[in-house]
Design an enzyme around this catalytic site. Structure first.
Site, PDB file in Angstrom:
ATOM      1  CD  GLU A 273      12.182  40.103  23.888  1.00 37.10           C
ATOM      2  OE1 GLU A 273      12.848  39.491  23.037  1.00 37.10           O
ATOM      3  OE2 GLU A 273      11.147  40.740  23.609  1.00 37.10           O
ATOM      4  CD1 TRP A 276      10.406  36.823  21.868  1.00 39.49           C
ATOM      5  CD2 TRP A 276      10.497  35.624  19.977  1.00 39.49           C
ATOM      6  NE1 TRP A 276       9.515  37.362  20.961  1.00 39.49           N
ATOM      7  CE2 TRP A 276       9.552  36.646  19.797  1.00 39.49           C
ATOM      8  CE3 TRP A 276      10.730  34.744  18.920  1.00 39.49           C
ATOM      9  CZ2 TRP A 276       8.832  36.817  18.613  1.00 39.49           C
ATOM     10  CZ3 TRP A 276      10.029  34.906  17.740  1.00 39.49           C
ATOM     11  CH2 TRP A 276       9.084  35.926  17.583  1.00 39.49           C
ATOM     12  CD1 TRP A 304      20.064  32.039  -1.493  1.00 39.74           C
ATOM     13  CD2 TRP A 304      20.028  34.063  -0.550  1.00 39.74           C
ATOM     14  NE1 TRP A 304      19.109  32.031  -0.512  1.00 39.74           N
ATOM     15  CE2 TRP A 304      19.059  33.266   0.088  1.00 39.74           C
ATOM     16  CE3 TRP A 304      20.189  35.388  -0.125  1.00 39.74           C
ATOM     17  CZ2 TRP A 304      18.248  33.735   1.117  1.00 39.74           C
ATOM     18  CZ3 TRP A 304      19.384  35.857   0.901  1.00 39.74           C
ATOM     19  CH2 TRP A 304      18.430  35.035   1.509  1.00 39.74           C
ATOM     20  CG  ASN A 339      17.437  41.425  19.591  1.00 37.18           C
ATOM     21  OD1 ASN A 339      17.677  40.378  19.007  1.00 37.18           O
ATOM     22  ND2 ASN A 339      16.273  42.031  19.521  1.00 37.18           N
ATOM     23  CD1 TRP A 357      18.594  32.221   4.911  1.00 40.57           C
ATOM     24  CD2 TRP A 357      19.518  31.320   6.742  1.00 40.57           C
ATOM     25  NE1 TRP A 357      18.113  30.933   5.033  1.00 40.57           N
ATOM     26  CE2 TRP A 357      18.659  30.360   6.156  1.00 40.57           C
ATOM     27  CE3 TRP A 357      20.193  30.974   7.896  1.00 40.57           C
ATOM     28  CZ2 TRP A 357      18.474  29.073   6.687  1.00 40.57           C
ATOM     29  CZ3 TRP A 357      20.014  29.696   8.429  1.00 40.57           C
ATOM     30  CH2 TRP A 357      19.171  28.767   7.825  1.00 40.57           C
ATOM     31  CD1 TRP A 380      21.884  34.153  12.088  1.00 35.13           C
ATOM     32  CD2 TRP A 380      21.710  35.485  10.306  1.00 35.13           C
ATOM     33  NE1 TRP A 380      22.882  35.093  12.167  1.00 35.13           N
ATOM     34  CE2 TRP A 380      22.802  35.920  11.088  1.00 35.13           C
ATOM     35  CE3 TRP A 380      21.412  36.177   9.138  1.00 35.13           C
ATOM     36  CZ2 TRP A 380      23.589  37.018  10.724  1.00 35.13           C
ATOM     37  CZ3 TRP A 380      22.195  37.272   8.774  1.00 35.13           C
ATOM     38  CH2 TRP A 380      23.262  37.687   9.571  1.00 35.13           C
TER      39      TRP A 380
HETATM   40  P1  FAD Z   1      17.881  40.339  26.823  1.00 34.07           P
HETATM   41  O1  FAD Z   1      17.124  41.350  26.054  1.00 34.07           O
HETATM   42  O2  FAD Z   1      18.337  40.729  28.154  1.00 34.07           O
HETATM   43  O3  FAD Z   1      16.939  39.039  26.892  1.00 34.07           O
HETATM   44  C1  FAD Z   1      17.049  38.049  27.910  1.00 34.07           C
HETATM   45  C2  FAD Z   1      17.205  36.672  27.295  1.00 34.07           C
HETATM   46  O4  FAD Z   1      16.081  36.339  26.480  1.00 34.07           O
HETATM   47  C3  FAD Z   1      18.410  36.540  26.379  1.00 34.07           C
HETATM   48  O5  FAD Z   1      19.576  36.304  27.110  1.00 34.07           O
HETATM   49  C4  FAD Z   1      18.005  35.370  25.495  1.00 34.07           C
HETATM   50  O6  FAD Z   1      18.246  34.141  26.121  1.00 34.07           O
HETATM   51  C5  FAD Z   1      16.498  35.569  25.354  1.00 34.07           C
HETATM   52  N1  FAD Z   1      16.220  36.314  24.130  1.00 34.07           N
HETATM   53  C6  FAD Z   1      16.116  37.657  23.978  1.00 34.07           C
HETATM   54  N2  FAD Z   1      15.799  37.969  22.704  1.00 34.07           N
HETATM   55  C7  FAD Z   1      15.713  36.800  22.045  1.00 34.07           C
HETATM   56  C8  FAD Z   1      15.416  36.452  20.686  1.00 34.07           C
HETATM   57  N3  FAD Z   1      15.123  37.370  19.770  1.00 34.07           N
HETATM   58  N4  FAD Z   1      15.426  35.141  20.342  1.00 34.07           N
HETATM   59  C9  FAD Z   1      15.689  34.186  21.260  1.00 34.07           C
HETATM   60  N5  FAD Z   1      15.964  34.457  22.554  1.00 34.07           N
HETATM   61  C10 FAD Z   1      15.982  35.744  22.931  1.00 34.07           C
HETATM   62  N6  FAD Z   1      20.547  34.734  20.890  1.00 34.07           N
HETATM   63  C11 FAD Z   1      21.367  33.826  21.445  1.00 34.07           C
HETATM   64  O7  FAD Z   1      21.268  33.556  22.653  1.00 34.07           O
HETATM   65  N7  FAD Z   1      22.287  33.168  20.686  1.00 34.07           N
HETATM   66  C12 FAD Z   1      22.447  33.408  19.344  1.00 34.07           C
HETATM   67  O8  FAD Z   1      23.280  32.775  18.700  1.00 34.07           O
HETATM   68  C13 FAD Z   1      21.613  34.398  18.761  1.00 34.07           C
HETATM   69  N8  FAD Z   1      21.752  34.726  17.445  1.00 34.07           N
HETATM   70  C14 FAD Z   1      20.920  35.675  16.912  1.00 34.07           C
HETATM   71  C15 FAD Z   1      21.055  35.984  15.533  1.00 34.07           C
HETATM   72  C16 FAD Z   1      20.236  36.932  14.952  1.00 34.07           C
HETATM   73  C17 FAD Z   1      20.383  37.253  13.479  1.00 34.07           C
HETATM   74  C18 FAD Z   1      19.265  37.597  15.724  1.00 34.07           C
HETATM   75  C19 FAD Z   1      18.368  38.640  15.111  1.00 34.07           C
HETATM   76  C20 FAD Z   1      19.114  37.290  17.074  1.00 34.07           C
HETATM   77  C21 FAD Z   1      19.927  36.329  17.678  1.00 34.07           C
HETATM   78  N9  FAD Z   1      19.810  36.000  19.049  1.00 34.07           N
HETATM   79  C22 FAD Z   1      20.636  35.049  19.590  1.00 34.07           C
HETATM   80  C23 FAD Z   1      18.729  36.556  19.870  1.00 34.07           C
HETATM   81  C24 FAD Z   1      19.053  37.838  20.656  1.00 34.07           C
HETATM   82  O9  FAD Z   1      19.679  38.782  19.828  1.00 34.07           O
HETATM   83  C25 FAD Z   1      19.938  37.584  21.862  1.00 34.07           C
HETATM   84  O10 FAD Z   1      19.413  36.536  22.641  1.00 34.07           O
HETATM   85  C26 FAD Z   1      20.042  38.821  22.761  1.00 34.07           C
HETATM   86  O11 FAD Z   1      20.533  39.910  22.027  1.00 34.07           O
HETATM   87  C27 FAD Z   1      20.956  38.520  23.915  1.00 34.07           C
HETATM   88  O12 FAD Z   1      21.194  39.650  24.701  1.00 34.07           O
HETATM   89  P2  FAD Z   1      20.632  39.774  26.170  1.00 34.07           P
HETATM   90  O13 FAD Z   1      20.938  38.555  26.938  1.00 34.07           O
HETATM   91  O14 FAD Z   1      21.115  41.058  26.701  1.00 34.07           O
HETATM   92  O15 FAD Z   1      19.069  39.844  25.901  1.00 34.07           O
END
Ligand code: FAD
Length: 471
Positions: A273, A276, A304, A339, A357, A380
């Site tokens: 993650e 990502w 849209w 997420n 979006w 997005w």
């Molecule tokens: P955990 O599951 O604990 O993951 C650890 C770290 O991995 C996160 O803190 C983050 O840095 C990274 N990570 C995890 N999932 C993703 C992912 N899908 N994409 C990129 N990095 C990821 N994340 C943001 O940090 N900022 C945003 O503005 C943002 N906007 C989003 C918008 C949409 C529509 C979607 C679908 C996802 C978005 N995310 C964003 C990605 C993701 O949802 C969040 O990083 C995650 O929910 C953060 O929670 P966590 O730290 O508990 O994640």
């Protein structure tokens, strides 16, 4: 001979594992500065929730710097040469940023500083900088899995990591005590009270969050991360965004904890993650127009619907679909959204409501504590189906079946309290709940809770037909 060096803090609000700070500390005395730069950020100036975080994070950083952080609001292109000259400083150090507007600004500044002093930029924010993890033909990856595999084969350098904080010789400042307050980052109306329940901005808060996650939640991360009612994710995202902890440190600690507890598999999933995030930064760096342009240009013709009232219902969490509403209200009250729910509310907006979006990305930008141009944009574009390695357009999340599958009853009741009286079975879809149950729970549809604003089946077919036209 010792020099005086400026250290310009940006997305690296930490002392530990900070390459710019460490390098500057080696050669001289340090003037630590932060500049709030809304002018160059323009459309992507920080949103309200991020500003709340920044205020507290700067206070925490200032404490760690014995109150010697200097804060400014303005254009670094003017301010930095001026500060260098005033302080007779010879070096300026910063950690690199990758947002297109910052890249442009920093390049201009480097040129401008050629005759003023030496500029040193460092990597303090990424495991693999965008020009490091490339395909064999040196072009950027557009698909995550090969990007990730190549990253793992490149390895995760621990050069940035240090056992202790560097010894700092800091130059005094005569800025007033409430210098951070003067940036006016906090809104007049304190709508942010819910933020503190889950978050404590700053380097110490970041480390605590990481250790707490590794101790209590890593063991069930792989499955648990999909269940919004369970607290199985790390919530490290705002800390990572503001650079209060380095991604290498998070990666390394997860690996160590996985090994110690026999949770290697879970740790790897968590590291994936983190990758990502790296992938999103690589995309943003190589395709700088992504925040406003579809990566897949076929989507430029998508019809849209511009409907302000539908958008408002979505923003307020009044769509009549409890999981969507819970997510949108979680966002508003806590500055965070799980997420899985981000994917579901996103799919609902762009597919069922057929709103662009960008409207979703803008709302998230203002409300998320972790609002991050790279992650938000790629999130997005992924949801809409127009991004790199995106969810295929025909994958339309059904908020009702997703809600049941991921057992979201407790999550819904927490954020949509008017539905508390419904059973866990019917809380996913009050419109289909037995009349008697609604009466017992004192819920009148359209008075206490809205009826669905759109029919799922019809809107799904409408979206699929529109997407098909793009072929
Ligand atoms: P955990 O599951 O604990 O993951 C650890 C770290 O991995 C996160 O803190 C983050 O840095 C990274 N990570 C995890 N999932 C993703 C992912 N899908 N994409 C990129 N990095 C990821 N994340 C943001 O940090 N900022 C945003 O503005 C943002 N906007 C989003 C918008 C949409 C529509 C979607 C679908 C996802 C978005 N995310 C964003 C990605 C993701 O949802 C969040 O990083 C995650 O929910 C953060 O929670 P966590 O730290 O508990 O994640």
């Amino acid at each position: 001979m010792s020099t005086t060096n400026l250290v310009w803090f940006r997305q690296d609000l930490r002392i530990k594992d900070n390459p710019a700070l460490r390098a500057a500390a080696k050669t001289g005395r340090i003037i630590p500065i932060y500049i709030l730069d809304d002018g160059n950020a323009n459309d992507w100036a920080m949103g309200a929730a991020s500003r709340w975080w920044l205020h507290h994070s700067l206070c925490s950083l200032d404490d760690s710097l014995d109150g010697k952080l200097r804060v400014y609001c303005g254009d670094p292109l003017q301010l930095i040469p001026q500060l260098l000259a005033e302080a007779k400083a010879t070096e300026v150090h910063w950690n690199r940023c990758y947002e297109p507007w910052r890249v442009t600004r920093d390049k201009t500044l480097k040129k401008k500083l050629e005759d003023h002093g030496e500029v040193f930029s460092h990597n303090g924010s990424l495991i693999w900088e965008p020009w490091v993890n490339l395909k064999q033909d040196e072009t950027p990856y557009r698909v995550f899995t090969p990007y990730y595999k190549n990253g793992v084969s490149l390895g995760v350098s621990e050069d940035q990591l240090s056992a202790s904080s560097p010894k700092l010789d800091l130059v005094d400042t005569d800025q007033p005590k409430d210098k951070i307050g003067k940036l006016k980052l906090l809104p007049d109306i304190p709508w942010y009270e819910g933020f503190t329940e889950h978050f404590s901005p700053g380097e110490e808060g970041a480390e605590q969050k990481l250790e707490d996650f590794l101790d209590c939640r890593l063991d069930d991360y792989k499955k648990g991360r999909d269940y919004p009612s369970m607290e199985k994710v790390s919530r490290l995202s705002p800390h990572l965004h503001f650079g209060e902890i380095s991604p290498q440190r998070v990666w390394q600690r997860a690996g160590e904890a996985g090994q110690q507890n026999g949770d290697e598999n879970q740790a790897e999933h968590f590291q994936r993650e983190l990758a990502w995030r790296e992938f999103s930064y690589s995309l943003l760096y190589h395709f700088p127009k992504l925040p406003t342009k579809n990566m897949n240009e076929r989507f430029d013709k998508f019809p849209w619907k511009d409907d302000a009232s539908l958008l408002k219902c979505w923003q307020r969490g009044e769509t009549g679909y409890p999981l969507v509403d819970a997510g949108m209200r979680e966002l508003w009250t806590t500055g965070y959204m799980h997420n899985r729910v981000r994917m579901i509310v996103g799919s609902f907006l762009v597919k069922n409501l057929m709103q662009h979006w960008i409207h979703g990305a803008r709302w998230f930008w203002d409300c998320l504590l972790d609002a991050d141009l790279a992650n938000n944009t790629s999130g997005w574009q992924w949801v809409a189906g127009c991004g790199a390695d995106a969810s295929p357009y025909f994958r339309i999340f059904n908020p009702l079946t997703q809600s049941e599958k991921f057992e979201t009853a407790a999550y819904i009741k927490r954020y949509v309290p008017e539905l508390k009286g419904l059973s866990d079975k019917h809380v996913h879809n009050p419109a289909a709940a037995p009349k008697e149950e609604l009466e017992n729970a004192a819920i009148k549809l359209d008075e206490d809770y809205p009826s669905p604003i759109v029919d799922l089946k019809e809107s799904r077919e409408r979206a699929l037909a529109a997407y098909k036209e793009l072929d």
